[in-house]
Design an enzyme around this catalytic site. Structure first.
Site, mmCIF file in Angstrom:
data_model
loop_
_atom_site.group_PDB
_atom_site.id
_atom_site.type_symbol
_atom_site.label_atom_id
_atom_site.label_comp_id
_atom_site.label_asym_id
_atom_site.label_seq_id
_atom_site.Cartn_x
_atom_site.Cartn_y
_atom_site.Cartn_z
ATOM 1 N N ASP A 15 0.711 -1.290 0.285
ATOM 2 C CA ASP A 15 -0.083 0.013 -0.016
ATOM 3 C C ASP A 15 0.840 1.272 -0.108
ATOM 4 O OD1 ASP A 15 -1.920 -1.715 2.630
ATOM 5 O OD2 ASP A 15 -2.179 -1.985 0.234
ATOM 6 N N GLU A 182 -11.424 0.527 -2.984
ATOM 7 C CA GLU A 182 -10.806 0.956 -1.855
ATOM 8 C C GLU A 182 -9.693 1.769 -2.483
ATOM 9 O OE1 GLU A 182 -8.327 -3.214 -1.872
ATOM 10 O OE2 GLU A 182 -9.417 -2.599 -0.142
#
Ligand code: 6LW
Length: 522
Positions: A15, A182
């Site tokens: 991420d 997301e």
């Protein structure tokens, strides 16, 4: 054409989020239940990254105790505005967002502030600073009124009070029907707001999708070109998979590049976790075009045009003698600080590890420190001495995927009190002893060598200098596909009494990690 090797940040660095200040690039990644949390990296050329610090490195800043390794600190975003750095992130518990917070600093090398809680539900928060000076937080959550399963939402962040203010704007439900949306990030280009997100989950179906609007609070219209980047359609021979979760940055030279996560599976499984890959981006009237030459993330990619880039020196191989007062930034503990349990010896003779009852299989804070495995082919070894007072006491090396999935090669004693090396694997509650070797001298070199096939464990008794090959564990045993979760393998040092309070301590003279043959970034 000069090229670079992807991933630019190998090993478990999921991420990724990136920002630029002048000629300097800064990047943060998830850290889950590891401590300190939220590593911050610097680069001058987008290719070579050096760790500066961690955003959260003071005891008690975040409650990580009791968490599964893959819970904890998820998916941060780093941004710079008006001389200040901002990092927003989420503490996840039982795989759900439980606390979203913002942390600030004037210097990316720290000190960073304590985390300031925000009234934000969900996960994957991001910040967007608009031309009018207003700051907007975006994030994802379960869809409130249909259209989901997930939705991206936004609220204004009052920068003086570090508080969300005003109404919540539901921006978008994603481009791919039925897929969870997301990892939103908002960018403005030529007056248009581009909302870039991830869909399909973080495994094989991961992808990058987009929507756009002429006003910051929307309505956002799906970019019909979505997915803009994915490897979900590329077969098993594709060396890079699970591509998605991007963040974009412009260079001083006017180029745009994206960092994305991805994995490098071998025979369908990966052990190094989600790594950071760098991808070129160009812009059209429709929006960003990822990897314009090939449409895919490549292991060898053309170098950014950063002509005057200052290159960070990154050492892959290292022998650590633990003769510095504190451990290097690459070393993490689990769920909290262990400076009272694992510390460089006062006499400068290595690392001391106290025996505590906490086993590696718990969700507490074991006497453990570890560093990321960053190459499939690697050698790791440690010189250690330990005299156990009881067969339940052990100290040594661990190949650690999570508390339910790891191997240990440790010094302990048998029922007769004789010191031996024992190799065990633990899988979902069951510990299996694979091999033992007598160690009359009580001091040994413990070694593990990894490659595409597996992890081979051996021990050298320093009394006789004789090496004993113990056993090999197949590589997929440590893979995310088998163990579940979101993390990659750590190589660690530990001691435990397995529930029994101990009085002894182990001494580790040095620890060696080096990439194996042909393992540049293998
Ligand atoms: C993160 C989410 C994800 O919050 O996995 O890859 C979660 N996608 O964006 C944890 O890494």
């Amino acid at each position: 054409m000069p090229t670079f090797r992807n991933p630019v940040l190998p090993g478990c660095h999921p991420d990724p989020s990136i920002c630029r200040v002048g000629a300097d690039f800064y990047l943060v990644t998830s850290s889950f239940a590891y401590y300190p949390a939220l590593p911050v990296f610097h680069s001058g050329d987008l290719v070579h990254w050096r760790q500066l610090t961690h955003v959260l490195n003071r005891p008690g800043q975040l409650p990580l105790q009791g968490l599964d390794v893959s819970d904890g600190v998820w998916a941060p975003t780093i941004r710079h505005h008006d001389g200040r750095f901002y990092v927003v992130s989420t503490l996840a518990v039982n795989r759900r967002g439980s606390l979203t917070f913002v942390v600030t600093a004037d210097d990316p090398a720290g000190p960073w502030s304590d985390p300031v809680p925000l009234e934000a539900e969900g996960i994957d928060p991001s910040l967007f600073f608009d031309d009018d000076g207003r700051c907007w937080l975006t994030a994802c959550r379960d869809a409130v009124a249909g259209g989901g399963p997930g939705e991206l939402w936004m609220r204004e962040l009052d920068l003086d009070r570090l508080k969300l203010v005003g109404p919540t704007h539901v921006l978008w439900h994603g481009a791919l029907r039925g897929a969870w949306v997301e990892a939103p990030h908002l960018y403005k280009r030529d007056g248009v707001y581009h909302l870039i997100a991830a869909e399909g989950g973080t495994e094989r179906n991961h992808s990058v999708t987009a929507a756009r609007s002429d006003t910051v609070t929307g309505p956002y219209v799906t970019d019909p070109r979505s997915p803009l980047l994915t490897h979900r359609h590329r077969g098993p021979d594709e060396p890079v998979h699970n591509v998605g979760h991007v963040d974009l940055v412009d260079t001083p030279d006017g180029e745009t590049w994206a960092v994305t996560l991805g994995v490098r599976p071998i025979a369908g499984t990966h052990t190094l976790g989600r790594e950071v890959f760098l991808v070129p981006v160009t812009w059209t009237a429709h929006g960003p075009v990822f990897a314009p030459e090939t449409g895919s993330v490549r292991l060898t990619e053309r170098l950014p045009g950063l002509a005057s880039a200052r290159q960070e020196e990154v050492a892959a191989a290292s022998r650590v003698h633990f003769d510095e007062p504190v451990l290097g930034l690459e070393w993490n503990s689990l769920r909290g600080p262990v400076t009272d349990l694992v510390r460089p010896a006062a006499d400068g003779g290595g690392l001391e590890i106290e025996v505590t009852p906490e086993p590696l299989s718990s969700t507490g804070v074991p006497a453990f420190v570890g560093r990321r495995q960053q190459h499939v082919r690697f050698h790791a070894q440690a010189r250690i001495s330990f005299s156990a007072a009881h067969p339940s006491e052990e100290a040594g090396l661990t190949v650690f995927q999570n508390q339910d999935h790891h191997a240990t090669l440790a010094l302990t004693v048998d029922e007769g009190g004789s010191t031996q090396a024992v190799l065990t694997i633990r899988e979902t509650g069951t510990t299996t002893r694979l091999a033992t070797a007598p160690l009359p001298s009580g001091e040994a070199i413990l070694a593990v060598e990894g490659d595409e096939a597996g992890y081979a464990f051996r021990v050298q008794d320093l009394g006789t200098d004789r090496w004993t090959d113990l056993a090999a564990v197949e590589r997929s045993f440590f893979s995310t596909e088998r163990a579940g979760g979101f993390v990659g393998v750590y190589l660690g040092l530990y001691a435990t009494g397995n529930g029994r309070a101990g009085s002894g301590r182990a001494r580790v003279r040095w620890f060696d990690y080096r990439p194996g043959r042909g393992a540049a970034t293998d």
